[in-house]
Design a protein around this motif. Structure first.
Motif, PDB file in Angstrom:
ATOM      1  N   ASN A  32      36.117  53.454  34.696  1.00 57.74           N
ATOM      2  CA  ASN A  32      36.065  54.375  35.828  1.00 57.74           C
ATOM      3  C   ASN A  32      37.494  54.747  36.221  1.00 57.74           C
ATOM      4  O   ASN A  32      38.314  53.859  36.473  1.00 57.74           O
ATOM      5  CB  ASN A  32      35.340  53.708  37.001  1.00 57.74           C
ATOM      6  CG  ASN A  32      35.121  54.659  38.139  1.00 57.74           C
ATOM      7  OD1 ASN A  32      36.044  55.316  38.608  1.00 57.74           O
ATOM      8  ND2 ASN A  32      33.887  54.736  38.599  1.00 57.74           N
ATOM      9  N   ASP A  33      37.803  56.048  36.264  1.00 61.20           N
ATOM     10  CA  ASP A  33      39.168  56.493  36.571  1.00 61.20           C
ATOM     11  C   ASP A  33      39.663  56.039  37.940  1.00 61.20           C
ATOM     12  O   ASP A  33      40.859  55.928  38.158  1.00 61.20           O
ATOM     13  CB  ASP A  33      39.257  58.020  36.509  1.00 61.20           C
ATOM     14  CG  ASP A  33      39.093  58.548  35.101  1.00 61.20           C
ATOM     15  OD1 ASP A  33      39.296  57.774  34.146  1.00 61.20           O
ATOM     16  OD2 ASP A  33      38.745  59.730  34.952  1.00 61.20           O
ATOM     17  N   ALA A  34      38.756  55.794  38.870  1.00 59.97           N
ATOM     18  CA  ALA A  34      39.140  55.418  40.225  1.00 59.97           C
ATOM     19  C   ALA A  34      39.433  53.919  40.355  1.00 59.97           C
ATOM     20  O   ALA A  34      40.036  53.490  41.327  1.00 59.97           O
ATOM     21  CB  ALA A  34      38.046  55.796  41.214  1.00 59.97           C
ATOM     22  N   VAL A  35      39.006  53.138  39.367  1.00 58.76           N
ATOM     23  CA  VAL A  35      39.103  51.678  39.471  1.00 58.76           C
ATOM     24  C   VAL A  35      40.097  51.132  38.447  1.00 58.76           C
ATOM     25  O   VAL A  35      40.065  51.493  37.279  1.00 58.76           O
ATOM     26  CB  VAL A  35      37.724  51.021  39.252  1.00 58.76           C
ATOM     27  CG1 VAL A  35      37.838  49.503  39.353  1.00 58.76           C
ATOM     28  CG2 VAL A  35      36.703  51.558  40.235  1.00 58.76           C
ATOM     29  N   MET A  36      40.979  50.271  38.924  1.00 56.15           N
ATOM     30  CA  MET A  36      41.916  49.558  38.054  1.00 56.15           C
ATOM     31  C   MET A  36      41.661  48.065  38.252  1.00 56.15           C
ATOM     32  O   MET A  36      41.384  47.628  39.372  1.00 56.15           O
ATOM     33  CB  MET A  36      43.363  49.870  38.435  1.00 56.15           C
ATOM     34  CG  MET A  36      43.740  51.326  38.365  1.00 56.15           C
ATOM     35  SD  MET A  36      44.070  51.878  36.708  1.00 56.15           S
ATOM     36  CE  MET A  36      45.665  51.177  36.410  1.00 56.15           C
ATOM     37  N   GLU A  37      41.748  47.296  37.193  1.00 55.92           N
ATOM     38  CA  GLU A  37      41.643  45.855  37.344  1.00 55.92           C
ATOM     39  C   GLU A  37      43.028  45.249  37.235  1.00 55.92           C
ATOM     40  O   GLU A  37      43.870  45.747  36.491  1.00 55.92           O
ATOM     41  CB  GLU A  37      40.706  45.246  36.306  1.00 55.92           C
ATOM     42  CG  GLU A  37      41.173  45.377  34.887  1.00 55.92           C
ATOM     43  CD  GLU A  37      40.191  44.778  33.900  1.00 55.92           C
ATOM     44  OE1 GLU A  37      39.069  44.420  34.287  1.00 55.92           O
ATOM     45  OE2 GLU A  37      40.564  44.678  32.719  1.00 55.92           O
ATOM     46  N   LYS A  38      43.269  44.218  38.007  1.00 53.28           N
ATOM     47  CA  LYS A  38      44.549  43.518  37.936  1.00 53.28           C
ATOM     48  C   LYS A  38      44.325  42.224  37.171  1.00 53.28           C
ATOM     49  O   LYS A  38      43.417  41.459  37.501  1.00 53.28           O
ATOM     50  CB  LYS A  38      45.118  43.223  39.324  1.00 53.28           C
ATOM     51  CG  LYS A  38      46.522  42.641  39.255  1.00 53.28           C
ATOM     52  CD  LYS A  38      47.180  42.546  40.601  1.00 53.28           C
ATOM     53  CE  LYS A  38      48.615  42.065  40.434  1.00 53.28           C
ATOM     54  NZ  LYS A  38      49.308  41.977  41.714  1.00 53.28           N
ATOM     55  N   VAL A  39      45.130  42.012  36.146  1.00 53.66           N
ATOM     56  CA  VAL A  39      44.999  40.815  35.327  1.00 53.66           C
ATOM     57  C   VAL A  39      46.307  40.048  35.322  1.00 53.66           C
ATOM     58  O   VAL A  39      47.385  40.619  35.517  1.00 53.66           O
ATOM     59  CB  VAL A  39      44.592  41.169  33.872  1.00 53.66           C
ATOM     60  CG1 VAL A  39      43.223  41.836  33.838  1.00 53.66           C
ATOM     61  CG2 VAL A  39      45.623  42.043  33.205  1.00 53.66           C
ATOM     62  N   ILE A  46      42.365  39.069  38.244  1.00 59.13           N
ATOM     63  CA  ILE A  46      42.765  38.455  39.516  1.00 59.13           C
ATOM     64  C   ILE A  46      42.596  39.424  40.672  1.00 59.13           C
ATOM     65  O   ILE A  46      42.955  39.120  41.798  1.00 59.13           O
ATOM     66  CB  ILE A  46      44.217  37.930  39.450  1.00 59.13           C
ATOM     67  CG1 ILE A  46      45.189  39.051  39.062  1.00 59.13           C
ATOM     68  CG2 ILE A  46      44.325  36.759  38.494  1.00 59.13           C
ATOM     69  CD1 ILE A  46      46.667  38.633  39.116  1.00 59.13           C
ATOM     70  N   GLY A  47      42.012  40.604  40.387  1.00 58.93           N
ATOM     71  CA  GLY A  47      41.757  41.560  41.448  1.00 58.93           C
ATOM     72  C   GLY A  47      41.412  42.919  40.908  1.00 58.93           C
ATOM     73  O   GLY A  47      41.280  43.114  39.698  1.00 58.93           O
ATOM     74  N   PHE A  48      41.250  43.863  41.828  1.00 61.46           N
ATOM     75  CA  PHE A  48      40.989  45.240  41.416  1.00 61.46           C
ATOM     76  C   PHE A  48      41.419  46.171  42.533  1.00 61.46           C
ATOM     77  O   PHE A  48      41.642  45.748  43.669  1.00 61.46           O
ATOM     78  CB  PHE A  48      39.501  45.454  41.073  1.00 61.46           C
ATOM     79  CG  PHE A  48      38.556  45.263  42.215  1.00 61.46           C
ATOM     80  CD1 PHE A  48      38.207  46.325  43.028  1.00 61.46           C
ATOM     81  CD2 PHE A  48      38.031  44.013  42.496  1.00 61.46           C
ATOM     82  CE1 PHE A  48      37.331  46.163  44.093  1.00 61.46           C
ATOM     83  CE2 PHE A  48      37.153  43.832  43.552  1.00 61.46           C
ATOM     84  CZ  PHE A  48      36.801  44.904  44.348  1.00 61.46           C
ATOM     85  N   SER A  49      41.553  47.448  42.185  1.00 65.23           N
ATOM     86  CA  SER A  49      41.897  48.453  43.182  1.00 65.23           C
ATOM     87  C   SER A  49      41.032  49.685  42.963  1.00 65.23           C
ATOM     88  O   SER A  49      40.535  49.923  41.853  1.00 65.23           O
ATOM     89  CB  SER A  49      43.376  48.823  43.098  1.00 65.23           C
ATOM     90  OG  SER A  49      43.651  49.464  41.867  1.00 65.23           O
ATOM     91  N   ILE A  50      40.841  50.440  44.037  1.00 63.22           N
ATOM     92  CA  ILE A  50      40.059  51.670  43.974  1.00 63.22           C
ATOM     93  C   ILE A  50      40.866  52.774  44.636  1.00 63.22           C
ATOM     94  O   ILE A  50      41.292  52.636  45.781  1.00 63.22           O
ATOM     95  CB  ILE A  50      38.702  51.511  44.681  1.00 63.22           C
ATOM     96  CG1 ILE A  50      37.911  50.366  44.063  1.00 63.22           C
ATOM     97  CG2 ILE A  50      37.911  52.813  44.614  1.00 63.22           C
ATOM     98  CD1 ILE A  50      36.604  50.048  44.778  1.00 63.22           C
ATOM     99  N   LEU A  51      41.070  53.865  43.902  1.00 66.70           N
ATOM    100  CA  LEU A  51      41.774  55.029  44.420  1.00 66.70           C
ATOM    101  C   LEU A  51      40.772  55.999  45.018  1.00 66.70           C
ATOM    102  O   LEU A  51      39.639  56.098  44.552  1.00 66.70           O
ATOM    103  CB  LEU A  51      42.540  55.728  43.305  1.00 66.70           C
ATOM    104  CG  LEU A  51      43.615  54.909  42.597  1.00 66.70           C
ATOM    105  CD1 LEU A  51      44.103  55.662  41.361  1.00 66.70           C
ATOM    106  CD2 LEU A  51      44.769  54.650  43.540  1.00 66.70           C
ATOM    107  N   LYS A  52      41.217  56.745  46.024  1.00 61.96           N
ATOM    108  CA  LYS A  52      40.388  57.766  46.671  1.00 61.96           C
ATOM    109  C   LYS A  52      39.019  57.200  47.078  1.00 61.96           C
ATOM    110  O   LYS A  52      37.970  57.726  46.725  1.00 61.96           O
ATOM    111  CB  LYS A  52      40.223  58.974  45.753  1.00 61.96           C
ATOM    112  CG  LYS A  52      41.547  59.624  45.401  1.00 61.96           C
ATOM    113  CD  LYS A  52      41.367  60.795  44.472  1.00 61.96           C
ATOM    114  CE  LYS A  52      42.726  61.368  44.081  1.00 61.96           C
ATOM    115  NZ  LYS A  52      42.636  62.419  43.096  1.00 61.96           N
ATOM    116  N   VAL A  53      39.055  56.146  47.822  1.00 60.51           N
ATOM    117  CA  VAL A  53      37.838  55.450  48.246  1.00 60.51           C
ATOM    118  C   VAL A  53      36.894  56.374  49.011  1.00 60.51           C
ATOM    119  O   VAL A  53      35.688  56.369  48.768  1.00 60.51           O
ATOM    120  CB  VAL A  53      38.194  54.224  49.113  1.00 60.51           C
ATOM    121  CG1 VAL A  53      36.954  53.566  49.653  1.00 60.51           C
ATOM    122  CG2 VAL A  53      39.022  53.248  48.313  1.00 60.51           C
ATOM    123  N   SER A  54      37.414  57.183  49.914  1.00 57.11           N
ATOM    124  CA  SER A  54      36.534  58.027  50.734  1.00 57.11           C
ATOM    125  C   SER A  54      35.796  59.062  49.891  1.00 57.11           C
ATOM    126  O   SER A  54      34.715  59.510  50.271  1.00 57.11           O
ATOM    127  CB  SER A  54      37.322  58.718  51.845  1.00 57.11           C
ATOM    128  OG  SER A  54      38.299  59.577  51.307  1.00 57.11           O
TER     129      SER A  54
END
Length: 71
Positions: A32-39, A46-54
């Motif tokens: 998913n282009d909006a989601v990045m996973e942190k490794v 060890i985590g994740f991020s979401i861009l343009k949440v709204s």
């Protein structure tokens, strides 16, 4: 005391970040282009991020699997 999960949302940047562990790592793309996973350096999530949440409220519910690294 249990484990601490850090949840951080930047309204101005419309950016959500969730960290399961505080350690050195880097973000990787997901399906998913909006989601990045942190490794971490061993590839463990060890985590994740979401861009343009709204923007997600206009879409179907966001569903993505983050695979735990198994060494």
């Amino acid at each position: 005391m249990g484990e601490v999960i850090k949840v951080w949302y930047d309204k101005e940047g419309d950016y959500l970040e969730v960290l399961f562990e505080r350690k050195t790592g880097y973000f990787k793309e997901t399906e998913n282009d909006a989601v990045m996973e942190k490794v971490d350096n061993e590839g463990n999530v060890i985590g994740f991020s979401i861009l343009k949440v709204s923007a997600l409220k206009k879409q179907r519910p966001l569903s993505i699997e983050l695979k735990k690294h198994v060494a």
